[in-house]
Design a protein around this motif. Structure first.
Motif, PDB file in Angstrom:
ATOM      1  N   LEU A 245      10.485  35.045 -70.231  1.00  0.00           N
ATOM      2  CA  LEU A 245      11.336  34.814 -69.058  1.00  0.00           C
ATOM      3  C   LEU A 245      12.354  33.711 -69.309  1.00  0.00           C
ATOM      4  CD1 LEU A 245       8.587  34.965 -66.290  1.00  0.00           C
ATOM      5  CD2 LEU A 245      10.527  36.533 -66.447  1.00  0.00           C
ATOM      6  N   THR A 246      11.947  32.687 -70.061  1.00  0.00           N
ATOM      7  CA  THR A 246      12.814  31.525 -70.286  1.00  0.00           C
ATOM      8  C   THR A 246      13.537  31.594 -71.630  1.00  0.00           C
ATOM      9  OG1 THR A 246      11.035  30.215 -71.309  1.00  0.00           O
ATOM     10  CG2 THR A 246      11.259  30.074 -68.901  1.00  0.00           C
ATOM     11  N   ALA A 247      13.474  32.761 -72.291  1.00  0.00           N
ATOM     12  CA  ALA A 247      14.112  32.955 -73.605  1.00  0.00           C
ATOM     13  C   ALA A 247      13.615  31.935 -74.624  1.00  0.00           C
ATOM     14  CB  ALA A 247      15.633  32.912 -73.489  1.00  0.00           C
ATOM     15  N   GLY A 248      12.316  31.614 -74.521  1.00  0.00           N
ATOM     16  CA  GLY A 248      11.701  30.718 -75.495  1.00  0.00           C
ATOM     17  C   GLY A 248      11.810  29.247 -75.179  1.00  0.00           C
ATOM     18  N   ALA A 249      12.393  28.902 -74.035  1.00  0.00           N
ATOM     19  CA  ALA A 249      12.596  27.493 -73.705  1.00  0.00           C
ATOM     20  C   ALA A 249      11.286  26.771 -73.369  1.00  0.00           C
ATOM     21  CB  ALA A 249      13.568  27.358 -72.540  1.00  0.00           C
ATOM     22  N   ARG A 250      10.286  27.522 -72.859  1.00  0.00           N
ATOM     23  CA  ARG A 250       9.046  26.875 -72.413  1.00  0.00           C
ATOM     24  C   ARG A 250       7.833  27.523 -73.069  1.00  0.00           C
ATOM     25  NH1 ARG A 250       8.304  22.409 -70.520  1.00  0.00           N
ATOM     26  NH2 ARG A 250       7.222  22.773 -68.558  1.00  0.00           N
ATOM     27  N   HIS A 251       6.912  26.671 -73.555  1.00  0.00           N
ATOM     28  CA  HIS A 251       5.620  27.124 -74.078  1.00  0.00           C
ATOM     29  C   HIS A 251       4.548  26.404 -73.272  1.00  0.00           C
ATOM     30  CE1 HIS A 251       2.536  28.669 -76.549  1.00  0.00           C
ATOM     31  NE2 HIS A 251       2.393  27.649 -77.367  1.00  0.00           N
ATOM     32  N   VAL A 252       4.106  27.051 -72.181  1.00  0.00           N
ATOM     33  CA  VAL A 252       3.213  26.402 -71.222  1.00  0.00           C
ATOM     34  C   VAL A 252       2.107  27.359 -70.781  1.00  0.00           C
ATOM     35  CG1 VAL A 252       4.988  24.839 -70.316  1.00  0.00           C
ATOM     36  CG2 VAL A 252       4.675  27.079 -69.259  1.00  0.00           C
TER      37      VAL A 252
ATOM     38  N   ILE B 223       7.828  24.858 -63.458  1.00  0.00           N
ATOM     39  CA  ILE B 223       7.199  25.364 -64.676  1.00  0.00           C
ATOM     40  C   ILE B 223       8.249  25.756 -65.709  1.00  0.00           C
ATOM     41  CG2 ILE B 223       5.826  27.299 -65.598  1.00  0.00           C
ATOM     42  CD1 ILE B 223       4.278  27.220 -62.888  1.00  0.00           C
ATOM     43  N   GLY B 224       9.345  26.321 -65.237  1.00  0.00           N
ATOM     44  CA  GLY B 224      10.411  26.763 -66.134  1.00  0.00           C
ATOM     45  C   GLY B 224      11.511  27.407 -65.318  1.00  0.00           C
ATOM     46  N   ARG B 225      12.508  27.951 -66.007  1.00  0.00           N
ATOM     47  CA  ARG B 225      13.609  28.629 -65.317  1.00  0.00           C
ATOM     48  C   ARG B 225      13.956  29.889 -66.086  1.00  0.00           C
ATOM     49  NH1 ARG B 225      16.169  26.575 -60.987  1.00  0.00           N
ATOM     50  NH2 ARG B 225      17.868  27.919 -60.281  1.00  0.00           N
ATOM     51  N   THR B 226      14.127  30.997 -65.383  1.00  0.00           N
ATOM     52  CA  THR B 226      14.411  32.254 -66.073  1.00  0.00           C
ATOM     53  C   THR B 226      15.800  32.208 -66.696  1.00  0.00           C
ATOM     54  OG1 THR B 226      15.317  33.359 -64.103  1.00  0.00           O
ATOM     55  CG2 THR B 226      12.945  33.528 -64.458  1.00  0.00           C
ATOM     56  N   ASP B 227      15.918  32.858 -67.842  1.00  0.00           N
ATOM     57  CA  ASP B 227      17.188  32.945 -68.545  1.00  0.00           C
ATOM     58  C   ASP B 227      17.870  34.249 -68.138  1.00  0.00           C
ATOM     59  OD1 ASP B 227      18.801  34.100 -70.956  1.00  0.00           O
ATOM     60  OD2 ASP B 227      18.674  31.937 -71.334  1.00  0.00           O
ATOM     61  N   PRO B 228      19.071  34.194 -67.542  1.00  0.00           N
ATOM     62  CA  PRO B 228      19.708  35.422 -67.055  1.00  0.00           C
ATOM     63  C   PRO B 228      19.887  36.475 -68.149  1.00  0.00           C
ATOM     64  CG  PRO B 228      20.877  33.483 -66.241  1.00  0.00           C
ATOM     65  CD  PRO B 228      19.885  33.004 -67.254  1.00  0.00           C
ATOM     66  N   GLY B 229      20.161  36.035 -69.363  1.00  0.00           N
ATOM     67  CA  GLY B 229      20.341  36.992 -70.445  1.00  0.00           C
ATOM     68  C   GLY B 229      19.058  37.688 -70.843  1.00  0.00           C
ATOM     69  N   ALA B 230      17.942  37.035 -70.606  1.00  0.00           N
ATOM     70  CA  ALA B 230      16.644  37.613 -70.975  1.00  0.00           C
ATOM     71  C   ALA B 230      16.013  38.392 -69.828  1.00  0.00           C
ATOM     72  CB  ALA B 230      15.695  36.503 -71.416  1.00  0.00           C
ATOM     73  N   PHE B 231      16.300  37.966 -68.587  1.00  0.00           N
ATOM     74  CA  PHE B 231      15.551  38.505 -67.451  1.00  0.00           C
ATOM     75  C   PHE B 231      16.483  39.016 -66.352  1.00  0.00           C
ATOM     76  CE2 PHE B 231      12.823  37.742 -63.553  1.00  0.00           C
ATOM     77  CZ  PHE B 231      12.013  38.848 -63.762  1.00  0.00           C
ATOM     78  N   LEU B 232      17.017  40.186 -66.548  1.00  0.00           N
ATOM     79  CA  LEU B 232      17.693  40.962 -65.497  1.00  0.00           C
ATOM     80  C   LEU B 232      18.819  40.194 -64.810  1.00  0.00           C
ATOM     81  CD1 LEU B 232      14.424  42.415 -63.858  1.00  0.00           C
ATOM     82  CD2 LEU B 232      15.863  43.519 -65.590  1.00  0.00           C
TER      83      LEU B 232
END
Length: 483
Positions: free
Chosen positions: A167-174, A218-227
């Motif tokens: 969802l975060t294009a790899g920005a978060r590992h949680v 927790i994180g933020r979705t990446d528009p390019g990765a998630f719709l």
């Protein structure tokens, strides 16, 4: 404001758009393939889970009146996933919670005397169900994939961690404490990864995700990765703890049972770590942003709804899972037939990974209706087995999950437990719990009291006459499966 809830289950992904008053505005669902490379092995392709997530969310979003304000995640727990930190591609298939290939590793560790210490630290037991032994197996049997872990190129986690990474294009590992507490690597008292356990199971702590509270940033979705969506991921929990939250079981002593692929009974024990010597697991229910932890006792039954699926797909005696109720109602009882659906071993409270399924009491008069009814009875008996060892009387049971829609099963359950069974209007309480956590974490709801006000009763099943003779036959049959 609405919330997008993602429920990544064992056979498919459900996405819900949940409104402020707790209604489901729209939904999407997408199945993904199961892989059974050897008897007792169960695997998923992580990419299939992700593609199903995208499809289910796209479907739910199409039916929504307005875009959601945040995202919540819930997931099949204990499944071990590996993925490349940069490309997010998985080097191999995930090893699923149902997988029993690590029974030998568990036995090896048990023989070496490690189980008491593992149980003391984790509240769990040495069983193939949990994540750590799967990681040990990968280290021993898939050196190519494990080389990425030891080099730092490959991340380890459960399905929640994998989804956040995608969802975060790899920005978060949680991960969160409810999932972490199911790995055999998390200390209940320390509330963090235990170096002692990481060493025992051969898991590099550096490959594991950061543990964050169940709601909040927790994180933020990446528009390019998630719709094309840029949304906060503000709630996350393992599926059974999410269902406890979705059923608003916020007070100690409140109990829910989720009837899904397996069935999972959880009782809220508040801030107290309650341990069981009768086959129940101690687990984290959720953690507040303040750090305050709520715990639960859990009885994990591996095969309940999956037994109905087996009647449909394996034997062909029913065409659809809902048909089981109509077929079972054509006979007054199982005609003496008892089915123990130990198709992947026995979970709580027996914990026997070598047990296998058994059908007893078959005569010339046995029909498919008797077998179908025996399957529904088995589910009720399995839940009674767990409730009876929970200690103290249970005042009532909140039921959810797909099979909770089966009125006959719910009545059999009330009869066997001798207490009322309450089914809510929203039976997808696993996803609802993820929505509640996300909404709490981003301000859609301000308190647990607000959430409790959204819970609505669909039907209450009052207990009737209990068939103890059938339960006695069940207990005798369970004893046979262990041999």
């Amino acid at each position: 404001m609405a919330v997008l809830a993602i429920d990544a289950g064992t056979t498919g992904v459900t996405a819900l758009i949940v409104t402020e008053d707790g209604r489901i505005e729209s939904r999407g669902y997408e199945e993904f393939p199961q892989h059974f490379p050897e008897p007792g092995w169960v695997e998923h392709n992580p990419e299939d889970i992700w593609q199903a997530t995208l499809a289910a969310c796209a479907s739910a979003l199409r039916g929504a009146g307005s875009p959601p304000s945040c995202v919540g995640i819930t997931n099949q727990r204990e499944t071990a996933v590996l993925w490349d930190r940069r490309t997010l591609a998985a080097p191999r298939r995930a090893v699923v919670w149902q997988d029993r290939r690590t029974a030998g590793i568990c036995e090896r560790l048990r023989a070496a005397g490690h189980e008491p210490r593992v149980s003391e630290l984790t509240g769990l037991r040495l069983d193939p169900y949990f994540t750590a032994t799967k990681l040990t197996w990968l280290a021993e049997h898939d050196p190519a994939a494990w080389a990425g872990v030891t080099s730092g190129r490959t991340a380890l986690g459960t399905v929640d961690s994998y989804l956040v990474a995608r969802l975060t294009a790899g920005a978060r590992h949680v991960t969160d404490p409810s999932n972490a507490s199911r790995t055999l690597l998390y200390g209940l008292a320390s509330a963090t990864w235990e170096p002692e356990l990481c060493e025992l199971f051969g898991v590099p702590e550096s490959a594991l995700p950061e543990i964050v509270p169940n709601h909040g940033p927790i994180g933020r979705t990446d528009p390019g990765a998630f719709l094309g969506l840029d949304l906060p991921v503000s709630g996350m929990a393992g599926d059974q703890q999410a269902a406890l939250f979705g059923q608003t079981c916020f007070a100690p002593g409140e109990v829910k049972c989720t009837y899904g692929t397996g069935s999972f009974i959880l009782v809220n024990t508040g801030g107290e770590i309650v341990r069981s010597d009768a086959g129940l697991l101690t687990t984290v229910a959720w953690q507040e942003p303040s750090g305050e932890l709520t715990y639960a006792l859990e009885g994990s039954i591996f095969v309940t709804g999956a037994a109905v699926q087996w009647l449909r797909d394996g034997l062909g005696v029913i065409g659809t899972a809902p048909e089981s109720e109509a077929v079972a109602r054509t006979v007054p009882d199982s005609g003496g037939v008892t089915f123990v659906p130990a198709l992947t071993g026995l979970g709580a409270p027996h914990w026997n990974p070598e047990a296998r399924g058994l059908i007893t009491g078959i005569t010339r008069g046995t029909t498919r209706a008797h077998l179908v009814r025996a399957t529904l009875e088995a589910i009720a008996f399995e839940v009674r087995d767990v409730v009876e060892v929970m200690g103290g009387s249970v005042a009532g049971l909140k039921a959810d999950g797909g099979a909770s829609g089966n009125d006959l099963l719910m009545q059999l359950q009330a009869d066997q437990l001798g207490v009322p069974v309450e089914r809510p209007v929203v039976q997808e309480t696993t996803a609802l719990g993820a929505a509640f956590l996300a909404g709490l974490g981003s301000g859609v709801w301000g308190s647990a009291e607000e959430l409790r006000a959204t819970w609505r009763l669909d039907r209450r099943f009052e207990p009737g006459e209990r068939d103890d003779a059938a339960y006695d036959r069940w207990r005798a049959a369970v004893a046979l499966t262990k041999h």
